[in-house]
Design an enzyme around this catalytic site. Structure first.
Site, PDB file in Angstrom:
ATOM      1  N   HIS A  10      -1.077   0.341  -9.533  1.00  0.00           N
ATOM      2  CA  HIS A  10      -1.748  -0.454  -8.495  1.00  0.00           C
ATOM      3  C   HIS A  10      -2.543  -1.590  -9.148  1.00  0.00           C
ATOM      4  O   HIS A  10      -3.757  -1.701  -8.977  1.00  0.00           O
ATOM      5  CB  HIS A  10      -2.673   0.416  -7.629  1.00  0.00           C
ATOM      6  CG  HIS A  10      -3.029  -0.251  -6.321  1.00  0.00           C
ATOM      7  ND1 HIS A  10      -3.502   0.425  -5.237  1.00  0.00           N
ATOM      8  CD2 HIS A  10      -2.967  -1.567  -5.934  1.00  0.00           C
ATOM      9  CE1 HIS A  10      -3.726  -0.403  -4.236  1.00  0.00           C
ATOM     10  NE2 HIS A  10      -3.404  -1.622  -4.637  1.00  0.00           N
TER      11      HIS A  10
ATOM     12  N   GLU B 149      -3.475   7.895  -4.885  1.00  0.00           N
ATOM     13  CA  GLU B 149      -3.780   7.238  -6.164  1.00  0.00           C
ATOM     14  C   GLU B 149      -5.166   7.668  -6.650  1.00  0.00           C
ATOM     15  O   GLU B 149      -6.080   7.839  -5.850  1.00  0.00           O
ATOM     16  CB  GLU B 149      -3.780   5.712  -5.986  1.00  0.00           C
ATOM     17  CG  GLU B 149      -2.475   5.131  -5.539  1.00  0.00           C
ATOM     18  CD  GLU B 149      -2.607   3.647  -5.201  1.00  0.00           C
ATOM     19  OE1 GLU B 149      -3.705   3.078  -5.394  1.00  0.00           O
ATOM     20  OE2 GLU B 149      -1.634   3.062  -4.733  1.00  0.00           O
TER      21      GLU B 149
ATOM     22  N   ARG C 126       0.856  -1.180   0.000  1.00  0.00           N
ATOM     23  CA  ARG C 126       0.000   0.000   0.000  1.00  0.00           C
ATOM     24  C   ARG C 126       0.896   1.234   0.000  1.00  0.00           C
ATOM     25  O   ARG C 126       1.972   1.231   0.598  1.00  0.00           O
ATOM     26  CB  ARG C 126      -0.916   0.041   1.237  1.00  0.00           C
ATOM     27  CG  ARG C 126      -2.113  -0.879   1.181  1.00  0.00           C
ATOM     28  CD  ARG C 126      -3.129  -0.422   0.135  1.00  0.00           C
ATOM     29  NE  ARG C 126      -4.352  -1.209   0.165  1.00  0.00           N
ATOM     30  CZ  ARG C 126      -4.552  -2.319  -0.500  1.00  0.00           C
ATOM     31  NH1 ARG C 126      -3.560  -2.817  -1.252  1.00  0.00           N
ATOM     32  NH2 ARG C 126      -5.701  -2.960  -0.448  1.00  0.00           N
TER      33      ARG C 126
END
Length: 332
Positions: A298, A280, A251
């Protein structure tokens, strides 16, 4: 409008009756095939389509028995507090930082996620990013496209990947899968976690700075939570050093991002491969100017096979709950 199913009387006449399927509040859309799959067994209330989410929930509150969500949206206390007959929450994704687990515990509501089934794909990406930054794949691609290869011949030498001393921060499902893959590259593996794992042959470090000082490639696969926020920070990058490489597939908020950017800009670490970021998808623009980082959106679990398995695990957890069997992957 509630779904109505047709039932037959003994003489064959169809009569409308309330839909007997358990009612589920779906917070965010799943793939259409998964929605169709769940709709065969459950009534699906699509919260993401509601112009007034609060009114939408209130209208159905007494009937909703389950929440289907994901690791991006998760759930907050106000949502579960609005559902008096809620029995279970199933999240699509391994991360739990978006899930208000304490609120669920207070209500005694079990929560599931989808770990394990995505570990192999995320581990593949971690190794791919590591190879990419160490063997300078971006630079090699640009060297060919720019015509430098034809003009000047072989590009400069790059470091070797195999035989590295690799530190893995977090030896859960993903960390173990990374270690398994790296064993094929003759890596010497050390790891940091909350406690030593007696079932693995790797070297344990109870301090992340000590691990970073020992290794020359640091891969982060830590679980997300308050205790890991910004745990990868300036002291870690300082000891990793100018010959050290960094990969993060966990993360973004696990890393203190300004010190990472500073270390990359000033070459206090060699290079980084990053799948996750703060803010993000609107990541810090400083990353875009760097030539010593490989960026990935991601998407570590973004294979068709992993996403299918994750959604099937949501289905299986719901089925287990409503049939009175133990949940497959409980978080709380």
């Amino acid at each position: 409008m509630d779904t109505v199913v047709e039932a037959q009387t003994p003489n064959g006449q169809n009569v409308g009756s309330p839909d007997p399927r358990p009612e589920i509040l779906m917070v965010r859309p799943y793939a259409q095939w998964a929605i169709d799959m769940l709709a065969a067994t459950y009534q699906i209330h699509r919260l993401w389509e509601a112009p007034d989410p609060a009114a939408f929930v209130a209208e159905r509150a007494s009937r909703v028995r389950a929440i289907a969500t994901d690791a991006i949206i998760g759930f907050k206390a106000d949502l579960i507090d609005a559902l008096p007959n809620l029995e279970v929450i199933c999240s699509n994704g391994a991360g739990t930082d978006s899930l208000d687990l304490e609120a669920a515990k207070r209500r005694g509501i079990p929560v599931t996620n989808t770990p394990g089934v995505l570990a192999g794909d995320v581990a593949d990406l971690a190794v791919a990013l590591a190879i990419s930054v160490i063997r300078r794949m971006r630079a090699a691609d640009a060297y060919i496209r720019s015509g430098e290869w034809s003009r000047h011949g072989t590009m400069e030498f790059v470091p070797r990947f195999f035989g590295r001393r690799v530190g893995i921060a977090g030896l859960g499902h993903i960390g173990r899968a990374v270690a398994k893959r790296l064993s094929g590259f003759d890596a010497e593996i050390g790891y940091f976690d909350i406690a030593a794992r007696p079932d693995v042959p790797y070297t344990f470090f109870d301090n992340l700075v000590a691990l970073a000082n020992w290794c020359n490639l640091l891969i982060v696969t830590l679980s997300s939570g308050p205790s890991t926020q910004k745990i990868v920070n300036a002291p870690v990058f300082e000891v990793l050093g100018p010959d050290g490489y960094f990969v993060n597939v966990s993360r973004g908020f696990i890393v203190d991002e300004p010190p990472l950017l500073d270390a990359l800009e000033n070459h206090r670490i060699a290079r980084a491969g990053l799948d996750v970021f703060w803010n993000e998808p609107k990541i810090d623009a400083r990353f875009l100017a760097l030539d010593n980082v490989v960026l990935y959106p991601h998407h570590g679990s973004g294979t068709a096979e992993a996403r299918k398995a994750m959604l099937e695990l949501v289905r299986d957890n719901l089925a287990a709950h409503f049939s009175g069997r133990p949940l497959l992957t409980p978080v709380v």
